[in-house]
Design a protein around this motif. Sequence first.
Motif, mmCIF file in Angstrom:
data_model
loop_
_atom_site.group_PDB
_atom_site.id
_atom_site.type_symbol
_atom_site.label_atom_id
_atom_site.label_comp_id
_atom_site.label_asym_id
_atom_site.label_seq_id
_atom_site.Cartn_x
_atom_site.Cartn_y
_atom_site.Cartn_z
ATOM 1 N N THR A 1 27.415 37.258 34.264
ATOM 2 C CA THR A 1 27.090 37.500 32.857
ATOM 3 C C THR A 1 27.000 36.183 32.093
ATOM 4 O OG1 THR A 1 28.229 39.616 32.958
ATOM 5 C CG2 THR A 1 27.829 38.714 30.771
ATOM 6 N N GLU A 2 27.912 35.286 32.381
ATOM 7 C CA GLU A 2 27.918 33.991 31.699
ATOM 8 C C GLU A 2 26.702 33.148 32.104
ATOM 9 O OE1 GLU A 2 29.864 31.713 28.781
ATOM 10 O OE2 GLU A 2 29.998 33.791 29.375
ATOM 11 N N ARG B 1 23.800 34.428 30.228
ATOM 12 C CA ARG B 1 23.875 34.040 28.815
ATOM 13 C C ARG B 1 23.282 32.648 28.619
ATOM 14 N NH1 ARG B 1 27.239 31.702 24.934
ATOM 15 N NH2 ARG B 1 28.765 30.945 26.407
ATOM 16 N N PHE C 1 25.772 26.936 36.025
ATOM 17 C CA PHE C 1 25.364 26.919 34.621
ATOM 18 C C PHE C 1 24.271 25.882 34.373
ATOM 19 C CE2 PHE C 1 29.928 28.155 34.632
ATOM 20 C CZ PHE C 1 29.712 29.500 34.371
ATOM 21 N N ASN D 1 30.843 35.143 37.624
ATOM 22 C CA ASN D 1 30.324 34.508 36.410
ATOM 23 C C ASN D 1 28.890 34.907 36.086
ATOM 24 O OD1 ASN D 1 32.663 33.029 35.907
ATOM 25 N ND2 ASN D 1 32.044 31.391 37.267
#
Length: 141
Positions: free
Chosen positions: A48-49, A52, A73, A46
């Motif tokens: 790249t996410e 972001r 996240f 994950n």
Amino acid sequence: LHRSDCEKSSQSSLGSTQCSCSCTTHREGGISYFLDTAQVMFASGNGTERMRFSNMKLPGEVVVDMFAGIGYFSVPIATCANVQQLVCLEKNPVSFEFLRRNLFENRKRAMRKPKTAPFVAADITTICGDNRVVGDAYLGC
């Protein structure tokens, strides 16, 4: 991944998290994720996410991370997105302790830097519990 000192236990103002030789710190994009690979997983796919989320600017928003894990996240959002409130829900008590530590350590580091301090979340709530039980309180935030 960077290996932590096997002889020491990890200490933070949130209490202590005892670790074995399987403790490590993964660093990416200015964010550090501390975890014990024998107890919790790290979803390396994950990346790249996660990056972001660290580039998003969400002033005034309330963000609820219903499966926060160790903060994949939540940590980038807490330190970079300028949200009004971040709510992190995690069911696994071991992951929850790493989540709290990762939020605390990364937020503290971001607050010391003039370029990132304005983007740190004003209010962070962490809840250890099942989303089916504790999540309804955050519907429609």
